[in-house]
Design an enzyme around this catalytic site. Structure first.
Site, mmCIF file in Angstrom:
data_model
loop_
_atom_site.group_PDB
_atom_site.id
_atom_site.type_symbol
_atom_site.label_atom_id
_atom_site.label_comp_id
_atom_site.label_asym_id
_atom_site.label_seq_id
_atom_site.Cartn_x
_atom_site.Cartn_y
_atom_site.Cartn_z
ATOM 1 N N LYS A 222 0.856 -1.190 0.000
ATOM 2 C CA LYS A 222 0.000 0.000 0.000
ATOM 3 C C LYS A 222 0.885 1.231 0.000
ATOM 4 O O LYS A 222 1.683 1.440 0.905
ATOM 5 C CB LYS A 222 -0.909 -0.012 1.227
ATOM 6 C CG LYS A 222 -1.834 1.194 1.287
ATOM 7 C CD LYS A 222 -2.779 1.093 2.465
ATOM 8 C CE LYS A 222 -3.699 2.290 2.521
ATOM 9 N NZ LYS A 222 -4.565 2.242 3.712
ATOM 10 N N LYS A 280 -2.094 -1.462 -3.997
ATOM 11 C CA LYS A 280 -2.977 -0.299 -3.899
ATOM 12 C C LYS A 280 -2.167 0.973 -3.932
ATOM 13 O O LYS A 280 -1.209 1.059 -3.178
ATOM 14 C CB LYS A 280 -3.742 -0.398 -2.579
ATOM 15 C CG LYS A 280 -4.654 0.753 -2.340
ATOM 16 C CD LYS A 280 -5.268 0.650 -0.978
ATOM 17 C CE LYS A 280 -6.041 1.927 -0.762
ATOM 18 N NZ LYS A 280 -6.363 2.129 0.606
HETATM 19 C C1 PBG Z 1 -7.540 3.214 5.455
HETATM 20 C C2 PBG Z 1 -7.751 3.151 4.015
HETATM 21 C C3 PBG Z 1 -7.535 4.151 3.050
HETATM 22 C C4 PBG Z 1 -8.005 3.625 1.865
HETATM 23 C C5 PBG Z 1 -8.457 2.337 2.120
HETATM 24 N N1 PBG Z 1 -8.276 2.060 3.450
HETATM 25 C C6 PBG Z 1 -7.048 5.529 3.144
HETATM 26 C C7 PBG Z 1 -5.712 5.849 3.619
HETATM 27 O O1 PBG Z 1 -4.817 5.012 3.741
HETATM 28 O O2 PBG Z 1 -5.540 7.046 3.921
HETATM 29 C C8 PBG Z 1 -8.034 4.355 0.561
HETATM 30 C C9 PBG Z 1 -9.010 3.855 -0.423
HETATM 31 C C10 PBG Z 1 -9.328 4.779 -1.513
HETATM 32 O O3 PBG Z 1 -8.710 5.843 -1.694
HETATM 33 O O4 PBG Z 1 -10.258 4.440 -2.252
HETATM 34 N N2 PBG Z 1 -6.262 3.120 5.914
#
Ligand code: PBG
Length: 357
Positions: A222, A280
């Site tokens: 991520k 992601k």
């Molecule tokens: C929570 C999380 C996030 C997303 C999914 N789970 C946001 C972040 O890390 O700030 C982002 C998903 C999206 O942008 O569609 N940690």
């Protein structure tokens, strides 16, 4: 000493082909005309290399407490915050289109430093899981496991006294959150916090408490991405609230420039017990998806994130591109790169378009 011809890169390639008796691709115009196979719609469809179906998509939803709530999310046109009852109505149309999995994100009005709302057994997510499973037993309910929507400072882990993210203190809280979702009937839990070791700890707790068969989908690679902007509006989860709290997630999410680090993260999560690993965002990280698939041969998810959704919606609203074509092309690209499943806010619409082809 000068290289002999067969020691050059090309020579090496040719001798390898000879050894394996592979004929070099030496067709040329006018004997070979690549356009022949594109000349007929049936042929184009016959030879299409990448296809996907509604049942390979996962639709994310934001839920909050209340009744009759359906609030528009400004930066994500067409997406809403639902209360459990309105979500059920929405799911009728999702299921009708053939999408069979949803990913739930919870919002709470009572945030605190310890993220207590994250693991409350009567919290918004356990409530929603029960309601959805009761009305739609065949849908797979996946839940996000992360503290950012439940901490007063908006970070995905707890902070220590110096305002740093306390990795190890966050792990039992994440595990309690995953367990609360499992006990409410979730079909899969999906940790997105990027703390080290969380897959291992969550797996251990689930195994000990009777959930040996509950799968884990790990947000393994991520990235610290600007494309999460609209999500943070949707989930009220921007980091850096209050003083003495870092203003970004750079100490736990990955640097966008890094490729090898992603492969290490994925390898670790597979070892710790992940059943599906995720990359992601997806669209801006197709190379990582491809490499992860080739390297690990492991179930792989791509998350087509909020900012990637918003870009297409905004351009389409302005009439600058065709929404249906752009969405189906972009999703095809994520599957072509190697994803087995794609999480996308376009899931419901895409299913509709796929069904009407
Ligand atoms: C929570 C999380 C996030 C997303 C999914 N789970 C946001 C972040 O890390 O700030 C982002 C998903 C999206 O942008 O569609 N940690």
């Amino acid at each position: 000493m000068p290289l002999r011809n067969d020691e050059t890169a090309l020579g090496h390639h040719q001798s390898a082909m000879k050894k394996n008796k592979i004929k070099p691709f030496d067709f040329q115009f006018p004997d070979y005309r690549p356009r022949r196979i594109r000349s007929h719609a049936v042929l184009r469809s016959l030879l299409c290399e990448t296809r996907f179906a509604p049942e390979q998509l996962i639709m994310p939803y934001f839920v909050r407490a209340g009744h009759g709530v359906k609030e528009s999310i400004t930066a994500m046109p067409g997406q809403f915050r639902f209360s459990p009852d309105t979500l059920l109505t929405e799911l009728d149309s999702l299921a009708a289109g053939g999408v069979r999995a949803l990913l739930l994100f919870g919002l709470t009005d009572s945030k605190d430093k310890k993220a207590r709302g994250a693991y409350a057994k009567t919290g918004i997510i356990p409530q929603t899981i029960r309601a959805v499973k009761k009305k739609f037993p065949k849908l797979a309910v996946i839940t996000d496991v992360c503290l950012c929507a439940y901490t007063s400072h908006g970070h995905c882990g707890l902070l220590n006294g110096r305002g740093e993210i306390d990795n190890d203190a966050s792990l039992p809280v994440l595990a309690k959150m995953a367990l609360a979702h499992a006990e409410a009937g979730a079909d899969m839990v999906s940790p997105s916090d990027m703390m080290d070791g969380r897959i291992k700890v969550i797996r251990q707790v689930l195994d000990r408490r009777g959930f040996k068969s509950l799968p884990l989908m790990s947000y393994a690679a991520k990235y610290n991405s600007a494309f999460y902007g609209p999500f943070r509006e949707a989930a009220h989860s921007a980091p850096g609230q209050g003083k003495n709290s870092p203003k970004d997630r750079k100490s736990y999410q990955m640097e966008p420039a890094n490729r090898e680090e992603a492969l290490r993260e994925i390898a670790l999560d597979i070892r710790e017990g992940a059943d599906i690993v995720m990359v992601k965002p997806a669209l801006a990280y197709l190379d990582i998806l491809r490499e992860a698939k080739e390297r690990f041969h492991f179930p792989l998810a791509g998350y087509f994130v909020s900012g990637e959704y918003a870009m297409i919606k905004a351009a389409a609203e302005k009439g600058w591109l065709d929404e249906k074509q752009a969405v189906l092309e972009a999703l095809t690209a994520v599957f072509r790169a190697g994803a087995d499943t794609v999480i996308t806010y376009h899931a419901k619409a895409a299913a509709c378009w796929l069904n009407s082809r």
